[in-house]
Design an enzyme around this catalytic site. Structure first.
Site, PDB file in Angstrom:
ATOM      1  N   GLY A  68       7.947 -49.495   5.890  1.00 26.81           N
ATOM      2  CA  GLY A  68       6.795 -48.648   6.630  1.00 26.81           C
ATOM      3  C   GLY A  68       6.820 -47.325   6.456  1.00 26.81           C
ATOM      4  O   GLY A  68       8.273 -46.935   6.538  1.00 26.81           O
ATOM      5  N   GLN A  73       5.894 -39.026   9.639  1.00 22.85           N
ATOM      6  CA  GLN A  73       7.249 -38.945   9.053  1.00 22.85           C
ATOM      7  C   GLN A  73       7.224 -38.102   7.753  1.00 22.85           C
ATOM      8  O   GLN A  73       8.293 -37.654   7.219  1.00 22.85           O
ATOM      9  CB  GLN A  73       7.576 -40.429   8.547  1.00 22.85           C
ATOM     10  CG  GLN A  73       8.072 -41.065  10.024  1.00 22.85           C
ATOM     11  CD  GLN A  73       8.344 -42.741   9.589  1.00 22.85           C
ATOM     12  OE1 GLN A  73       7.680 -43.653   9.135  1.00 22.85           O
ATOM     13  NE2 GLN A  73       9.753 -42.822   9.321  1.00 22.85           N
ATOM     14  N   CYS A 126      15.333 -46.912  11.027  1.00 20.27           N
ATOM     15  CA  CYS A 126      14.145 -45.984  10.631  1.00 20.27           C
ATOM     16  C   CYS A 126      14.404 -44.766   9.777  1.00 20.27           C
ATOM     17  O   CYS A 126      15.464 -44.386   9.530  1.00 20.27           O
ATOM     18  CB  CYS A 126      13.678 -45.216  12.089  1.00 20.27           C
ATOM     19  SG  CYS A 126      12.234 -44.167  11.808  1.00 20.27           S
ATOM     20  N   LEU A 127      13.438 -44.641   8.787  1.00 23.60           N
ATOM     21  CA  LEU A 127      13.675 -43.750   7.647  1.00 23.60           C
ATOM     22  C   LEU A 127      13.987 -42.229   8.233  1.00 23.60           C
ATOM     23  O   LEU A 127      14.471 -41.585   7.618  1.00 23.60           O
ATOM     24  CB  LEU A 127      12.541 -43.570   6.856  1.00 23.60           C
ATOM     25  CG  LEU A 127      12.384 -45.091   5.954  1.00 23.60           C
ATOM     26  CD1 LEU A 127      11.174 -45.020   5.057  1.00 23.60           C
ATOM     27  CD2 LEU A 127      13.848 -45.339   5.030  1.00 23.60           C
ATOM     28  N   HIS A 168       6.458 -50.908  15.114  1.00 26.02           N
ATOM     29  CA  HIS A 168       7.285 -49.729  14.771  1.00 26.02           C
ATOM     30  C   HIS A 168       6.502 -48.482  14.336  1.00 26.02           C
ATOM     31  O   HIS A 168       6.593 -47.297  14.574  1.00 26.02           O
ATOM     32  CB  HIS A 168       8.460 -50.168  13.739  1.00 26.02           C
ATOM     33  CG  HIS A 168       9.224 -49.027  13.212  1.00 26.02           C
ATOM     34  ND1 HIS A 168      10.612 -49.066  13.616  1.00 26.02           N
ATOM     35  CD2 HIS A 168       9.166 -48.073  12.593  1.00 26.02           C
ATOM     36  CE1 HIS A 168      11.227 -48.139  13.177  1.00 26.02           C
ATOM     37  NE2 HIS A 168      10.345 -47.333  12.690  1.00 26.02           N
ATOM     38  N   GLU A 169       5.583 -48.908  13.087  1.00 29.91           N
ATOM     39  CA  GLU A 169       4.709 -47.900  12.520  1.00 29.91           C
ATOM     40  C   GLU A 169       3.657 -47.319  13.552  1.00 29.91           C
ATOM     41  O   GLU A 169       3.284 -46.026  13.406  1.00 29.91           O
ATOM     42  CB  GLU A 169       4.129 -48.405  11.229  1.00 29.91           C
ATOM     43  CG  GLU A 169       5.179 -48.813  10.278  1.00 29.91           C
ATOM     44  CD  GLU A 169       6.133 -47.939   9.848  1.00 29.91           C
ATOM     45  OE1 GLU A 169       5.791 -46.630   9.843  1.00 29.91           O
ATOM     46  OE2 GLU A 169       7.401 -48.187   9.584  1.00 29.91           O
ATOM     47  N   HIS A 172       5.092 -44.747  15.930  1.00 32.24           N
ATOM     48  CA  HIS A 172       5.169 -43.474  15.191  1.00 32.24           C
ATOM     49  C   HIS A 172       4.027 -42.558  15.639  1.00 32.24           C
ATOM     50  O   HIS A 172       4.166 -41.434  15.826  1.00 32.24           O
ATOM     51  CB  HIS A 172       5.560 -43.729  13.482  1.00 32.24           C
ATOM     52  CG  HIS A 172       6.893 -43.692  13.253  1.00 32.24           C
ATOM     53  ND1 HIS A 172       7.780 -42.759  13.747  1.00 32.24           N
ATOM     54  CD2 HIS A 172       7.584 -44.544  12.680  1.00 32.24           C
ATOM     55  CE1 HIS A 172       9.233 -43.062  13.208  1.00 32.24           C
ATOM     56  NE2 HIS A 172       8.842 -44.236  12.369  1.00 32.24           N
TER      57      HIS A 172
END
Length: 214
Positions: A68, A73, A126-127, A168-169, A172
């Site tokens: 995702g 991000q 997480c990225l 999670h997304e 963000h």
């Protein structure tokens, strides 16, 4: 609703991002863009630019790799995220985590609410927080509402790992990182994860590191 000037500046920002070939740079924790929350999408990008931006998010997510990626991000404060999970995991892990394959999807203006009281706790990464993972307890099932990239309504219940991904997304887009919801004592480097905590569930990690699961 954003002003026309705001629309123009966001479009210009995205055009500038897309000027370079290849994956977009991923913003790391500590950058304010990850904490500001996002602007509801209401046409700030015209359809052609939106399609290009969505494709760039997809390319960037694949290259990372991740399952995702949200617009903040890559530095863009719009309420847009993409998800995709081929779920390349052993059967034992797939069953324990409820991890099912998810095709590529675009989430526009998403929000979620829990369905029932059940919660599930698993390690999450997480990225934008590279090198680390921690256990996060989340609702096991959520109802997601919003739109897709064509403006069509989305109203769908997600369970298991797909529910974790959409939470999670969407978080963000509200200026929240998974660490805000994580069990601090579970924080582990990727190296420690690979060496110690690859079990299907985090029960062994909870006993060894001294934290409680829901």
């Amino acid at each position: 609703m954003a002003t026309p000037r705001g629309h123009a500046s966001l479009a210009e920002q995205v055009e500038e991002l897309l000027a370079a070939d290849g994956p977009l740079p991923i913003v790391a924790a500590g950058d304010p863009v990850l904490r500001r929350g996002t602007e509801r999408f209401d046409g700030q990008l015209d359809p052609a630019l939106l399609a290009r931006f969505v494709e760039a998010l997809r390319v960037t997510m694949h290259a990372a790799p991740g399952v995702g990626l949200a617009a903040p991000q890559v530095g863009v404060g719009l309420r847009i995220a993409v998800i995709e999970d081929p779920a390349p995991v052993p059967e034992e892990i797939r069953v324990a985590r409820g991890r099912e394959r998810q095709p590529f999807r675009v989430l526009v203006n998403p929000s979620y609410e829990p369905v029932g009281p059940a919660r599930a706790a698993f390690f999450e990464g997480c990225l934008s927080v590279p090198g680390w993972q921690a256990v996060v307890a989340r609702p096991a099932q959520v109802r997601l509402s919003g739109e897709d990239e064509y403006g069509r309504p989305v109203d769908e219940v997600f369970s298991g790992w797909p529910a974790r991904i959409v939470q999670h997304e969407t978080d963000h887009l509200d200026g929240m990182l998974y660490l805000d919801r994580a069990e601090p004592r579970s924080l582990s480097s990727n190296e420690a994860m690979a060496r110690l905590w690859t079990q299907p569930t985090p029960e062994e990690a909870a006993r060894a590191l001294g934290f409680r699961l829901p």
